[in-house]
Design a protein around this motif. Structure first.
Motif, short mmCIF file in Angstrom:
data_model
loop_
_atom_site.label_atom_id
_atom_site.label_comp_id
_atom_site.label_asym_id
_atom_site.label_seq_id
_atom_site.Cartn_x
_atom_site.Cartn_y
_atom_site.Cartn_z
N ASP A 309 0.79 -1.13 -0.16
CA ASP A 309 0.13 -0.03 0.00
C ASP A 309 0.90 1.52 0.09
OD1 ASP A 309 -1.54 2.18 0.62
OD2 ASP A 309 -2.93 1.06 1.74
N TRP A 310 0.81 1.96 -1.02
CA TRP A 310 1.89 2.95 -1.11
C TRP A 310 1.64 4.10 -0.53
CZ3 TRP A 310 3.15 3.19 -7.30
CH2 TRP A 310 3.63 1.84 -7.78
N ARG A 311 0.36 4.32 0.43
CA ARG A 311 0.08 5.45 1.37
C ARG A 311 1.04 4.79 2.52
NH1 ARG A 311 -5.93 5.06 1.41
NH2 ARG A 311 -5.45 2.85 1.57
N ILE A 312 1.43 3.75 2.79
CA ILE A 312 1.99 3.35 4.10
C ILE A 312 3.69 2.99 3.65
CG2 ILE A 312 1.92 1.50 5.79
CD1 ILE A 312 -0.49 3.15 5.78
N LEU A 314 6.86 2.61 1.20
CA LEU A 314 7.69 3.30 0.32
C LEU A 314 7.47 2.27 -0.82
CD1 LEU A 314 10.70 4.61 1.41
CD2 LEU A 314 9.02 5.92 0.98
N PRO A 315 7.23 2.67 -2.15
CA PRO A 315 7.01 1.94 -3.39
C PRO A 315 8.25 0.97 -3.50
CG PRO A 315 6.36 3.97 -3.67
CD PRO A 315 7.09 3.95 -2.36
N PRO A 316 8.38 -0.12 -4.42
CA PRO A 316 9.59 -0.70 -4.86
C PRO A 316 10.39 0.32 -5.51
CG PRO A 316 7.54 -2.05 -5.33
CD PRO A 316 7.16 -0.79 -4.74
N LYS A 317 11.65 0.11 -5.30
CA LYS A 317 12.26 1.18 -6.09
C LYS A 317 12.42 1.17 -7.25
CE LYS A 317 14.72 3.11 -2.66
NZ LYS A 317 14.55 4.29 -2.51
N GLY A 326 4.95 5.86 -8.51
CA GLY A 326 5.93 5.57 -7.67
C GLY A 326 6.70 6.63 -6.95
N ALA A 329 4.30 8.73 -4.76
CA ALA A 329 4.17 8.14 -3.34
C ALA A 329 5.48 8.11 -2.62
CB ALA A 329 3.75 6.66 -3.77
N HIS A 330 6.28 7.87 -3.28
CA HIS A 330 7.62 8.08 -2.41
C HIS A 330 7.94 9.36 -1.97
CE1 HIS A 330 11.94 6.79 -2.04
NE2 HIS A 330 12.10 8.16 -2.02
N LEU A 333 5.46 10.11 1.13
CA LEU A 333 5.68 9.31 2.23
C LEU A 333 6.96 9.84 2.81
CD1 LEU A 333 5.25 5.63 1.27
CD2 LEU A 333 4.19 7.08 3.38
#
Lengths: 412, 177, 622, 478, 241
Positions: A309-312, A314-317, A326, A329-330, A333
């Motif tokens: 969950d990209w609100r919680i 960090l997205p995958p690199k 991504g 979201a990064h 966060l």
């Protein structure tokens, strides 16, 4: 300062029983142990009033290691609190990291992936062993049995190696993130842990042989630093110190979190509440923890280690590097932190020294409004004067050791 | 979690609570009137149905920056029952003008240090506390650092601070140091 | 809530996402109060600007069956928004109206001071009288309409719109100045938060296209909301921007061969919801989330536009217009925007004593003693003149002029101030002094005559004036000429904020604070008095004018003990008829300070806090 | 390779001891036989026995001080080996052949000495200057004097003179040890008091009370041996221990008659006395587990205010005490220089016939020091193995345990000697006691109680028998 | 299922008699002593949890070093691009997340006329990138926070000692080290020519320091540069991607 006056009145008047004593006036000796003293783990100052070698009155003064933990946390995002929690109980930093994260996740209402839960259990128990080994070793050290200390420290060092492979640092782990973990188990790590546990088992046997039944050791430990079960509850003892009184309270059993309910382990309890029982608790828990680490690593399922969950999290690199979604979201966060909805929570885990409680208040922004840490050491340390008053000066040493006071968590 | 306990207390002391809450995390807590704090705590400790004998901690919340911030402070008590395996969270609200709460040290000895902690960091007095000193900060410290209006950058060194000059050289140190 | 308020560097204008983010619905999201609602609401403490008047609750009239529904509340439109009843004025925009009941409709192209374009499709909502989703900005509210701003259909549409908008958006957050105050970021995180499904390539268009002296454009980042085009056409009335191309090839640009050189072009940067239009002055100088904002007033001209001061540490980075219906609506001019620079540059940093070679740094008591010594001898004579600048705030003038009257015994005051300049058709005025009207009022209130600067020059040249007490270092003519004149003065006490040719002539140079460093008020040319807030404290010995006046007065033996601008206004404000009724506390802008992300303290070794460790910000830009 | 190094090191040590012993004998013999005195040789001038001068120099300053000095290194090196560390290994000398070779850290001895000598000699302003300076001297001097009565080697004929390795052989013998040992308490208690420091004072009080308490047990522990051999003079005690309890003479080819018997070592006759004496003497040295006067984690000790060489004196006196304790114990309980089991008579006969008295003496002295060094190791190992007693537990150990045991031992010993003057029944009792302790030691401890109680739990819950894991099984330890 | 772990050894004759347990303890230590005395020390620091005859696990530090495990948080480095410039675009993410505020960045802008085609794409670069290593708490959050893979802590080094504090303030020349890294998603890889490589969206799930796209390498010029870098810092110290 009305309270100060009251205290002076409460002091018993000088004993004027016999004429002899009137001539042989003895004065109590006040000595300062600490803040820099080998027996005071961390920097604690103890003002001790001695009559001969007997402690009549002890007053603990703490705060030399105060770093403003709460205030610092109130001004950073939730994930940024992790390095601060490292430095609470720096001997079992992972347990602080994960305990804090668990509380935050409870406040958010998250359930983390199963693999992360298993790894969290394994890492926590490894650090519990780390903590207990340090404590047991320190008991040996400060009672003069230096070899036992180094055998324990050797085991601790191995755990540190494993922890550094897992987290990237030996002591200040900063392990885990809200929603799971920041990294997965390294290759071959599990095997190395098994070997490490074998070695620790052997070392523990030696520590056990050097200390447990040694009469010098037993005489130093048994019947010293005694606290009654009633007092222990009253002062808020938790963990091995409380269980040494025969009270069966272990958060892992009382309200199992993560996958502790699937773990096959037992809680050792004592009965006397003295130093010796506290020492035995730790020795037994080391064995139990070893079993838990083995079991959890064996049963850990494959899968994700952090919530998707990209609100919680960090997205995958690759997503961050390659896609606008991504990177947004990064950025959000990192800039604003995990949006923890407003509310408050009290949550606890069983840390090495007892119930590590977190009382978190969120105002809905990305930063904590309040982070209260209920450090087990604080409560236990406050009971120390009760445990040593009327005892000998030398009893202070094993008492201080077995409660395993860690300055970092006590003084926040 | 501790709804049962709250209702049991409510039965015994119908007027004790100002408010009661349950939240989405499953926690329940009650806000007590200051005057009923001591009787309630003594009751929950001694009543076998409640048996909250394990004293966990005390802390306070400065609600200055929260929408509902009157009264300003909230002193929170955490208890645990080792027989019923329940946590209990009780609160007392206290205003900014005379922040004073009755001490519970005579009920729970462990409250001693925690109350000193709250006094140290929030400036809330505990009437009846035997030895209300600062605990983590030094005696000469002015103010109460965990209050929200205590400035984060405030520094009160006991020893005059000496600025370290060589750091001000700024970046570019890889050449000439 | 205005557009400019939204663009605040901290999260204050962005309510946190509704409900708890969760991957486990069973865990429950919202708090369940048994009694009253539990602790804080979503808007949080820093959402101070947002004000939510409670919805009116008049008695419910009986429903009328059939036909066109009778208004529930005559004269008003009554609709249901997300299950809550909303009573709105006829013609009120739906986006603005639903905020009253706590609903929030996202939008890009809508702006309450611009015409409706309805081209971003972000504000689509579900309404009862339409089978399709309708844009909220464009749809008039009808009696009895049931609006869903948060239904699954709407949510899915919002996701879809976000996905479309991001399809061609470059991966630029890392280099985009808008990051942190970007609506794409906000809405993506609130309404989409999914990974990309794009398989092909993104469109590539002109990046870093310089449109004019103020604005640089990145066409890739543009979402074609046309706010900028509409602004230039409708508000600035200088239509310099246009949309070109069609379909996916559509882009914003200036007309061929033209530049975006309007004095109001900076506003297009403010209203751009994404990072397509960026300010060249601010470009790459700071990340928006580090900046703290304090409500202030522009001092560029006598219009006195309401602004936010964006600052970090003790440096100022930019002005942003603050909504003020009376003065500047939501806009400000580019000249005013750039007028902040004197706050950072060439500041007088220390108390200086002596002129020429004797000049040396001095302590404050030393300087005060020196001034008192000299002025006591001259007090009440013709040889001592006072020069006041209309750049100083009302409080500064109140205190300094009171000091001049009471202690120095002057009956008239010379007026300095910045030289006049050009005005324009909208906001900018020719008079570049923010507080001329205030000076006039105060002089009148304190029974002081105002004399023009030219008379002072004559008086100095004729040797009549031997000593001068100057408040503010701004002069209406060439400073070097003035400096030559001032060189003839036997004694010049100058309270100045910035170094200039004149400050070199001061025997006693007292560093003065500027408006962002203190609280106070300005009165603009229309006689509107505005409060401004302090952004950050002044450095070292720098003090506001009023504080110097108070210190000097104490040196003269007056028992003045004013500790703040507020004290000063309380003491002397009522003596000025026009200011007597001014509610100093009540007029304060509601937001004290919106904090930047990292207000962490200095390091233990006494170093200043993190980001501006190595001196003042540099001037950069294309 | 490592074994070779160890053997070389041991060889070097033994060689040094042997050489020093041979030198002592030769010097003593030369002094007795040829040293000019009043124009005559000693023998002729009627003043024999002046070999004690050379003995004093070589035994006390040579053996005792050298061994004590190297014990400072050994303490660290041996403790390191005990604790899986490396120990001192850094100091090297920049000379050809030695460059980059720490030689097991042997140069650390020199660096330590240098450090002690060059450190600031600090004295607190509030301390009593005279007594503060006197403390270390009073602690150190008696220790060296103790060694005067300890015989290191037998009396042999060198240069035609009877020479032994003993400084003095007074009639009061062991009593000298008791008398001088109790003097060392002045040093410690003065140091503790004169420092004007509460911690030091506590240490001084602890030290004096501990040392005085253990005087009693110290003496009583030896009474049994003295009774058995009817002497308090150490050479006679050693001589007594060379007798055999059992065993007969065997005629061997080329070696002649060899007595393969069990020697009457004090350890066999008086194991209880040995324990009591060793414990009491250990307490006198104030080393762990009897180091409450120092108590580094509690009160830091009576010498907390001392630095530099003054502290060094306290330290070196501690190590000298270790050596002397080892030597005395060797002499009284381990048969001194006696090898036993038939070697002695053969060796004596052979070397006496060859008129190599110095060689015989040097071999015996080496044997003596080997035994003493083993006891030194024992003391060091004890110091690094056991926790520290508590102050009051030391007192109760001394008064309530050692004293009654010693008294009982004396009565039983006396009775047995009365019944059986051949000491054999005493030895039988001794062997029974030793066997009892060894049996207890070697018996495996029972498994902890809880495991039996909770038999229903799966085995791996306790972590003792984890299921075989692929990783653990495959893990190879190179 | 708690169990009583307490015991009373005072009921045991062995404990009461002092000697047996003391002898057992002595046996343990003496066993260690003898084992370590006669067995050569294993200097193979890779296997620290050995159970062989010699147990000494001490590492004689300057001569022997334990290898840092992969993922160990060491000294920072700024990751270079193939052309030797830092990958960093001065987005301030690391400075934002750093709890110790030890990172100081100033952003600059490439000239529009910059001949390098990459600068056209990137626009922004750090004119100052300074890490105060004295303040750094080595938490690794900056590596997490970097959206450009521009800062890493994989050097396997510690901050070397210095005689003054300013020596610990590391700037770009000191920080920019180690092998260059390139990703398919990097803008210069997408924009360098009109024939842009396909955009790789779903690269394997990566966390810090793992699963990175292999180095885009190298023309002759770059090869030379890489070698120079390798001389400065042995490539073995860097972790394999």
């Amino acid at each position: 300062m009305a309270h100060a006056d009251e205290r002076e009145i409460e002091e018993p008047p000088p004993d004027e029983d016999s004429e002899l004593e009137a001539h042989l006036q003895t004065k109590r000796m006040m000595i300062n142990l600490g803040p820099s003293h080998p027996a005071m783990h961390g920097t604690v100052r103890m003002k001790v009033e001695l009559e001969g070698e007997t402690i009549v009155h002890a007053d603990l003064e703490i705060g030399f290691l105060h770093r403003g933990f709460q205030k610092s946390c109130e001004n950073v995002t939730w994930n940024q609190c992790l390095p601060y929690t490292d430095r609470l109980n720096y001997v079992s930093a992972i347990m602080n990291n994960l305990g804090f994260l668990k509380a935050v996740e409870k406040l958010v209402g998250l359930e983390i992936p199963e693999r992360a839960q298993y790894i969290r259990v394994a890492a926590s128990e490894l650090h519990r062993m780390h903590d207990h080994l340090t404590c047991v070793g320190a008991i040996g050290l400060e009672l003069g049995g230096f070899s036992a200390f180094l055998y324990a420290i050797e085991g601790r060092e191995l755990i540190m190696d494993r922890v550094s492979e897992l987290t990237g640092a030996r002591l200040t782990t900063t392990f885990g993130r809200v929603g799971g973990l920041n990294r997965d188990l390294p290759d071959g790590w599990v095997d190395r842990v098994y070997r490490t546990l074998d070695k620790i088992h052997e070392l523990l046997g030696e520590v056990d042989g050097l200390l447990t039944n040694n009469r010098i050791f037993v005489d130093r430990m048994r019947g010293t630093g005694v606290i009654t079960a009633q007092d222990a509850l009253d002062f808020g003892f938790t963990g091995p110190c409380l269980r040494a009184n025969g009270i069966n309270y272990d958060v892992r059993k009382a309200s199992p979190y993560w996958v502790y309910d699937r773990m096959n382990f037992d809680v050792p309890i004592g009965e006397n509440g003295d130093n010796y029982d506290r020492y035995l608790m730790r020795m037994e828990e080391l064995k139990q923890s070893e079993a838990i680490v083995r079991q959890s690593l064996k049963e850990a399922p494959p899968g994700p280690i952090i919530v998707d969950d990209w609100r919680i999290a960090l997205p995958p690199k690759a997503e961050v590097y390659g896609t606008i979604e991504g990177v947004i979201a990064h950025f959000k966060l990192v800039m604003e932190g995990v949006p923890v909805p407003p509310g408050e929570v009290y949550d606890c885990t069983e840390a090495a020294n007892g119930e590590l409680g977190w009382y978190l208040v969120s105002d809905g922004s990305g930063r904590p409004y309040k982070v209260h840490v209920r450090a087990p050491g604080f409560a236990i340390l406050s009971g120390v004067p009760r445990m040593i008053e009327g005892k000998m000066l030398a009893d202070l040493i094993p008492t201080f050791d077995t409660i395993n006071m860690i300055g970092g968590e006590v003084e926040q | 979690m501790s709804l049962r306990a709250l209702s049991l207390v409510q039965e015994k002391y119908p007027d004790a609570f100002v408010e009661q809450y349950t939240d989405r995390t499953g926690g329940a807590w009650g806000v007590l009137k200051a005057e009923s704090l001591r009787p309630v705590l003594a009751h929950v400790k001694d009543d076998p149905q409640l048996d909250f004998k394990l004293f966990l901690s005390i802390d306070a919340v400065d609600r200055l920056q929260l929408p509902d911030n009157d009264p300003r402070f909230e002193v929170v008590y955490f208890l645990y029952s080792v027989t019923h395996h329940e946590h209990l969270r009780l609160k007392v609200r206290v205003g900014e003008a005379t922040p004073e709460v009755p001490s519970v040290t005579s009920i729970f000895q462990g409250a001693n240090w925690w109350e000193r902690f709250v006094w140290d960091f929030y400036g809330i007095r505990f009437s009846g506390h035997p030895d209300l000193r600062r605990i983590l900060m030094y005696e000469e410290f002015e103010g109460h650092p965990l209050r929200k209006d205590y400035p984060l950058r405030e520094r009160q060194p006991l020893i005059p601070e000496r600025p370290i000059r060589d750091i001000f050289r700024g970046p570019g140190t890889s050449g000439t140091a | 809530m205005s557009e400019s308020d939204r663009k605040k560097p901290s999260g204050d204008a962005q309510p946190s996402p509704p409900g708890a983010p969760t991957v486990h619905p069973a865990a429950g999201t919202g708090p369940t109060p048994t009694n009253p609602p539990p602790s804080p609401t979503a808007s949080g403490p820093r959402a101070g600007i947002e004000h939510q008047p409670p919805a009116a609750k008049p008695p419910i009239p009986p429903p009328t069956p059939g036909g066109k529904p009778t208004p529930k509340h005559p004269g008003f439109v009554t609709v249901t928004v997300d299950g809550k009843e909303l009573v709105a004025k006829p013609g009120e925009n739906m986006i603005d109206a639903v905020k009253k009941v706590g609903s929030d409709i996202p939008y890009y192209c809508y702006h309450h001071r611009l015409s409706i374009a309805a081209n971003c499709r972000m504000c689509l909502v579900e309404v009862s009288n339409s089978p399709k989703l309708v844009p909220a900005c464009q749809t008039p509210m009808a009696e009895g309409m049931v609006i869903h701003t948060n239904s699954p259909r709407v949510q899915e549409m919002q996701r879809a719109v976000m996905e479309f908008l991001l399809l061609n958006h470059p991966v630029d957050c890392a280099i985009c100045d808008q990051a942190g105050e970007c609506k794409l970021e906000d809405y993506y995180q609130r309404h989409d938060y999914r990974s990309s499904r794009l398989e092909g390539e993104k469109l590539m268009r002109a990046k870093r296209k310089v449109l004019g002296p103020t604005v640089v454009l990145d066409q890739e980042r543009c979402v074609q909301c046309t706010r900028c085009v509409r602004f230039m056409a409708e508000v600035a009335r200088e239509p310099q921007l246009g949309m070109f191309g069609r379909g996916s090839a559509e882009y914003i640009d200036t007309f061929p061969g033209k530049q975006l050189d309007s004095n109001y072009s900076g506003n297009t940067v403010d209203i751009c919801p994404v990072g397509a239009l960026l300010n060249r002055d601010f470009r790459f100088r700071a990340r928006s989330w580090f900046l703290s904002a304090a409500p202030s007033v522009c001092t560029g001209c006598s219009r006195g536009c309401s602004t936010f001061v964006d600052f970090m540490g003790q440096d100022m980075y930019r002005y942003r217009p603050r909504e003020n219906e009376q003065i500047n609506k939501s806009w400000m001019c580019d000249q005013g925007r750039l007028s902040y620079k004197y706050v950072n540059q060439h500041r007088v940093a220390a108390v200086m004593l002596g002129r020429g070679e004797d000049r040396r740094e001095a302590t404050v008591p030393e300087a005060l003693r020196s001034v008192a010594e000299q002025f006591k001898a001259l007090a009440g004579t013709e040889g001592l003149a006072v020069l006041a600048s209309p750049v100083a705030s009302n409080e500064d003038l109140l205190a300094t002029l009171s000091f001049a009257r009471d202690a120095l015994g002057v009956r008239s005051v010379f007026v300095s101030g910045r030289p006049g300049g050009a005005g324009d058709h909208y906001l900018m005025t020719p008079d570049k002094n923010p507080n001329r009207r205030g000076l006039e009022w105060i002089a009148r209130g304190l029974d002081l005559a105002l004399k023009p600067f030219s008379e002072l020059a004559q008086a100095i040249n004729s040797g009549k004036v031997k000593a001068l007490y100057a408040i503010g270092g701004e002069v209406p003519v060439d400073p070097s000429l003035v400096a030559q004149g001032f060189a003839r003065l036997e004694y010049l006490v100058l309270q100045a904020s910035n170094e200039s040719a004149i400050t070199a002539q001061a025997q006693v140079l007292l560093p003065a604070a500027v408006h962002v460093e203190d609280e106070g008020t300005f009165t603009n040319l229309d006689g509107i008095t505005q409060r401004f807030r302090r952004a950050y404290p002044p450095r070292a010995d720098v003090k506001p004018h009023w504080a110097w006046a108070v210190a000097l007065a104490r040196e003269f033996g007056f028992p003045w003990a004013h500790a703040s601008a507020r004290d000063v206004f309380r003491e002397w404000g009522p003596r000025v008829a026009e200011l007597a009724s001014f509610d100093w506390d009540g007029a304060a802008p509601p937001v004290k300070i919106a904090r930047g992300l990292n207000p962490l303290p200095t390091a233990a070794d006494g170093r200043p806090p993190g980001y501006r460790e190595f001196g003042p910000p540099r001037d950069r830009g294309i | 390779m490592k074994a070779l190094e160890v053997i070389i090191a041991i060889g070097v040590i033994l060689g040094a001891i042997f050489g020093l012993s041979a030198l002592a004998y030769a010097l003593g013999g030369w002094i007795e036989a040829g040293f000019p005195f009043f124009g005559h040789r000693l023998v002729e001038s009627g003043l024999p026995g002046w070999a004690w001068v050379s003995n004093m120099l070589i035994l006390v300053l040579g053996f005792v001080m050298l061994i004590a000095t190297f014990l400072t290194l050994a303490e660290r090196k041996w403790s390191a080996m005990i604790q899986d560390r490396i120990g001192p290994n850094r100091a090297t000398i920049d000379l050809p052949g030695l460059r980059g070779r720490p030689l097991g850290g042997v140069f650390h001895v020199a660096t330590d000495a240098l450090k002690m000598l060059t450190k600031e000699d600090f004295r607190p302003k509030v301390a009593d200057a005279l007594l503060f300076n006197l403390g270390p001297i009073l602690a150190f001097a008696p220790v060296l004097a103790l060694f005067a009565v300890v015989p290191v080697g037998p009396q042999v004929t060198v240069f035609g003179q009877r020479v032994g390795l003993q400084v003095a052989n007074p009639d009061f013998g062991m009593l000298w040890v008791f008398a001088i040992a109790s003097l060392a308490v002045y040093g410690t208690s003065l140091a503790g008091w004169a420092s004007n420091n509460k911690f030091a004072l506590l240490g001084g009080v602890r030290a004096s009370s501990q040392m005085i308490s253990y005087e009693v047990a110290l003496g009583l522990g030896l009474v049994g041996v003295m009774m058995a051999f009817s002497s308090v003079r150490l050479p006679e005690l050693i001589q007594g221990q060379t007798t055999h309890l059992w065993g007969g003479t065997v005629e061997l080819p080329r070696l002649g008659a060899v007595n393969l018997g069990i020697p009457a070592w004090g350890l066999f006759l008086q194991p209880v006395g040995f324990i009591v004496f060793f414990a009491a003497a250990f307490a006198e040295t104030k080393r762990a587990p009897f180091d409450v006067p120092e108590g580094e984690s509690e009160i830091i000790g009576y010498f907390v205010e001392y630095s530099g060489m003054k502290f060094g004196l306290f330290m070196i006196s501690e190590f000298a005490e270790v050596v002397i304790l080892a030597a005395i114990t060797t002499a009284i309980f381990l048969g001194g220089w006696n090898i036993g089991f038939g070697f002695d008579s053969t060796l004596t006969r052979a070397l006496t016939q060859a008129n190599l008295g110095w060689l015989l003496g040097a071999i015996y002295a080496t044997v003596f020091w080997i035994k003493a060094l083993l006891l030194c190791y024992l003391q060091l190992a004890i110091r690094w193995t056991f926790p520290r007693f508590r102050y009051d537990q030391i007192q109760s150990l001394g008064w309530k345990i050692l004293l009654p045991i010693a008294l009982a031992n004396i009565f039983i010993t006396g009775a047995l000697i009365l019944v059986d003057p051949s000491l054999r029944s005493l030895a039988v009792l001794g062997f029974v006691e030793i066997g009892f302790v060894l049996a207890l030691t070697l018996r495996r401890p029972e498994p902890a109680g809880h495991e039996a109680d909770d038999a229903h739990l799966p085995a791996d819950a306790h972590g003792h028998a984890p299921p075989p894991l692929p990783g653990a099984a495959a893990a190879s330890h190179h | 299922m708690a169990y009583k772990a307490t015991k009373n050894p005072t009921t045991d004759l062995r404990e009461r008699l002092f000697l047996p347990e003391l002898l057992r303890g002595l046996a343990i230590t003496t066993r260690h002593f003898l084992r370590n005395l006669f067995n050569p020390r294993d200097t193979n620091v890779h296997v620290v949890d050995r159970k062989g005859p010699n147990l000494v696990s001490t590492v004689s530090y300057p001569e022997e070093k334990t290898p840092y495990p992969p993922g160990y948080r060491g000294l920072h480095r700024l990751v270079p691009r193939d052309d030797g410039k830092p990958r960093c675009v001065a987005c301030y993410m690391c400075a934002t997340i750093c709890p110790a505020q030890c990172i100081y960045i100033e952003a600059g802008e490439y000239e529009t006329t910059d001949p390098s085609s990459e600068s056209r794409v990137i626009e922004k670069y750090p004119t100052q990138f300074v890490i105060d290593e004295l303040r750094c708490i080595v938490c690794g959050l900056c590596v997490d926070a970097c959206p450009k893979d521009a800062i890493r802590m994989d050097t396997g080094l510690h901050t070397p000692s210095e005689y003054n504090r300013s020596g610990f303030v590391w700037d770009i020349p000191k920080l920019l080290q180690g092998p260059a890294v390139s990703h398919a998603s990097d803008p210069w890889n997408k924009r360098a020519s009109s024939a842009t490589p396909p955009h790789q969206h779903h690269e394997p799930h990566t966390r810090i320091g793992e699963g990175l796209v292999p180095l885009k390498l190298p023309t002759g010029e770059q090869q030379k540069r890489t070698e120079v870098t390798d001389q400065a810092i042995p490539v073995t110290r860097f972790l394999k991607d």
